[in-house]
Scaffold this active site. Structure first.
Site, PDB file in Angstrom:
ATOM      1  CG  HIS A 228     -11.979  -1.505   9.542  1.00  0.00           C
ATOM      2  ND1 HIS A 228     -12.372  -0.188   9.519  1.00  0.00           N
ATOM      3  CD2 HIS A 228     -11.469  -1.732  10.778  1.00  0.00           C
ATOM      4  CE1 HIS A 228     -12.096   0.360  10.681  1.00  0.00           C
ATOM      5  NE2 HIS A 228     -11.559  -0.553  11.468  1.00  0.00           N
TER       6      HIS A 228
ATOM      7  NE  ARG B 293      -7.945  -9.540  -3.230  1.00  0.00           N
ATOM      8  CZ  ARG B 293      -9.060  -9.000  -2.765  1.00  0.00           C
ATOM      9  NH1 ARG B 293     -10.190  -9.174  -3.432  1.00  0.00           N
ATOM     10  NH2 ARG B 293      -9.069  -8.281  -1.666  1.00  0.00           N
TER      11      ARG B 293
ATOM     12  CE  LYS C 103      -4.238  -1.775   2.149  1.00  0.00           C
ATOM     13  NZ  LYS C 103      -3.881  -3.199   2.156  1.00  0.00           N
TER      14      LYS C 103
END
Length: 655
Positions: free
Chosen positions: A241, A298, A122
């Protein structure tokens, strides 16, 4: 070795559950054979039964089975597969695995390893997006991973902040930190979760935006330089989340904003030489500004809603792109028809902070097929839900000409769905879809917390007529109670009459945390009649039909939108078996002990973390309910424990 992009006769699916079944379905439609892989405990799983060939990977935990890339590649070669589809999770975003597939001469149905590398971190992805001019949420994505660095950067950004695993997603290794005093414990726990789930403990920290929407763009690219976006999805309804409800298109998103977000997503994909299906995720604020969050290299869990509004099969597209074919559409030709909504059916306890549940599926019935209806599942009645894997059981997807039509259709599908034997979020999903704020498309990532009182109401005592209905259903569902083959037999009567029985009898039942002794009057005509798997009641001139399904010594009875499990109680046997464990803190679910944080004789305050339990890739802290002294420990690090196993004994009197 250079794979032959035109040759796929057999496809190995390196995954399990509903995504494995779903990939096999598209492969079958293209005339491609399928190979399943499975762990020891998945040998009888649905995805294994649906494959043409199945290979045992051994082990139980993901690290010993579905994360063993070497065994998966060996299985592909031994079974004659030419390609591997990774599904999502596990090895789907592992660049080393993608390289290993290519080196073995196997097609990897995902992007090039270099693209996974670019977006797999990230932190690196944020830097790339900054160079590409995509707006970023304020944060820290650097290499330094010590506590003091995170403390300094969180102070600079301003609390609340969000800790996120640099190498993963799906809510694993993600913690909201409201104040500096919580940072150290949250960082340590998030790093352990990230290491366990992705093999990488690196973290980043970002400003936690208030009331944002989670809007993502589905992108697709081929090997010929073409890339396009297939509209967007709103995934704002989340808990822990993780997404719970997804829909496409995003309500209220205008054509101009859709185009701006779509073009930004395409630029992101092209910047890293992307090939195949990918998703660029954004946070969208109330002013209509969007910020790059991450790119998932993906297929996503929620891809069916995109398929529903475009009429496309994204898995078939993945296969065709892997074979070297060009995308069949231009951007201007991408359809956007109607509206679709998806919900994720999880084995979890919404009233217990959404802790995952495991155990046997005593009852499992899916909604019926029909226009605009789709169920993607990977379980069957009687299956064991393991603590080692993600607790999602199925996805229910509804399409309609309008959002309201899709919402109503999905509510009807949820009403037809029955799950018994373990806790699920089925009733919770029905409350979300039925909530006026959801119907009005008032969406943001704080939806569940804001409407918690409506979505997670305090349990109410079950009324007297419930217990009466339960007792009648229990009696009439007892084996040998009725003879339906002879309508003239007295044993076919549904009024409770039995030869040599007393005119009245007491039946002790248990449901939830309640129990009730119900008196049945055998000589009186009953207001209740069991008709197949339904209990038909006629009370005050009103006839109702409710699901009533018997599975062994449990009866599952539909009541106000929920399927409640009812058991008969033998008070004498229960009293003999009862044993007290005063002050004991037990495991809330099946799992493994990651850390023991206290020792006997230690004085603790209320809220102190005593033991850390890992289940279904998430960590759960067992905390002291009150101040006291640790009297005894009944667990050790690395030990596997079952739900209800005593872990710690806490003596309040010595505090």
């Amino acid at each position: 070795m250079n794979p032959d992009y035109r040759s796929i006769q057999r496809l190995l699916v390196a995954n399990r559950g509903e995504i494995a079944c779903r990939v096999m379905r598209s492969a079958r439609a293209l005339g491609i054979g399928s190979v399943a892989v499975h762990s020891d405990i998945d040998r009888h799983a649905r995805h294994v039964a649906e494959a043409d060939i199945a290979v045992d990977l051994g082990g139980a935990k993901p690290a010993d089975s579905y994360l063993r890339g070497d065994r998966i590649i060996a299985a592909a070669l031994a079974s004659g597969a030419q390609a591997i589809h990774p599904g999502y999770g596990f090895l789907s975003e592992n660049a080393d695995f993608a390289r290993a597939c290519e080196e073995a001469g196997l097609l990897f149905l995902g992007p090039p390893a270099a693209a996974i590398d670019a977006m797999g971190s990230k932190s690196a992805a944020k830097a790339l997006m900054e160079e590409a001019g995509v707006p970023l949420v304020p944060g820290y994505h650097g290499e330094a991973q010590d506590l003091e660095t995170f403390r300094r950067e969180a102070g600079r950004i301003g609390y609340p902040v969000l800790l996120k695993a640099a190498a993963g997603g799906g809510g694993k290794g993600m913690k909201v930190v409201e104040r500096e005093a919580e940072l150290a414990e949250a960082l340590s726990s998030a790093q352990r979760e990230a290491k366990a789930a992705f093999g990488d403990a690196r973290m980043l920290v970002e400003k936690y935006l208030l009331k944002p929407r989670h809007v993502e763009i589905q992108v697709f690219a081929d090997r010929h330089g073409h890339c396009l976006y297939l509209n967007e999805r709103d995934c704002s309804i989340q808990r822990r989340h993780q997404k719970v409800v997804e829909e496409a298109p995003a309500p209220g998103l205008g054509a101009e904003l859709r185009r701006a977000m779509g073009e930004a997503a395409v630029r992101a994909a092209q910047a890293i030489g992307y090939v195949g299906a990918g998703t660029v995720e954004f946070l969208l604020d109330e002013r209509g500004q969007f910020f790059f969050m991450e790119m998932n290299t993906r297929l996503q869990v929620e891809h069916p809603v995109t398929e529903a509004i475009t009429g496309l099969d994204l898995v078939a597209w993945q296969i065709r792109v892997a074979r070297g074919e060009a995308l069949p559409l231009t951007q201007e030709q991408v359809p956007l028809n109607g509206h679709a909504i998806e919900v994720r059916l999880y084995a979890e306890d919404p009233e217990g902070d959404f802790l995952p549940a495991s155990g046997r599926l005593m009852l499992y019935r899916e909604a019926g097929a029909g226009p605009g209806r789709r169920v993607d599942s990977g379980v069957r009645e009687g299956d064991e839900v393991s603590p080692f894997y993600d607790p999602m059981l199925a996805k229910l997807i509804a399409w309609g000409e309008t959002r309201e039509e899709a919402r109503q259709r999905l509510l009807a599908m949820l009403a037809e769905t029955s799950v018994g034997g373990l806790r699920t979020n089925l009733a919770f999903l029905r409350r979300i879809l039925g909530h006026p704020a959801f119907a009005a498309a008032e969406l943001d990532t704080g939806f569940i917390a804001r409407h918690q009182d409506d979505l997670l109401p305090a349990p109410q005592a079950l009324p007297e007529h419930f217990w009466q209905a339960a007792a009648e259903a229990w009696l009439q569902s007892e084996p040998g109670h009725r003879r339906d083959d002879d309508p003239h037999s007295p044993w076919s009567r549904n009024d409770g009459w039995r030869s040599a029985l007393a005119r009245e009898a007491d039946l002790m039942l248990r449901c939830r945390d309640e129990r009730r002794c119900v008196r049945l009057r055998h000589a009186s005509p009953s207001q209740y009649r069991l008709d197949g798997d339904d209990l038909v009641s006629r009370v005050d001139g009103v006839t109702r039909r409710s699901a009533a399904l018997r599975r062994g010594r449990q009866l599952f009875l539909e009541w106000e939108g929920e399927l409640l499990a009812i058991e008969a109680v033998d008070p004498i046997a229960e009293a003999e078996a009862a044993h007290a464990h005063q002050g004991g803190l037990s495991a809330p679910m099946n799992g493994s002990i990651v850390r023991v944080l206290v020792e006997p004789g230690q004085t603790v305050e209320a809220g102190t973390a005593l033991v850390v339990l890992e289940a279904m890739k998430m960590e759960h802290s067992i905390r002291a309910p009150h101040a006291g002294v640790v009297k005894a420990l009944y667990c050790s690090e690395g030990e596997l424990v079952e739900e209800g196993t005593p872990l710690v004994e806490l003596d309040e009197n010595q505090a």
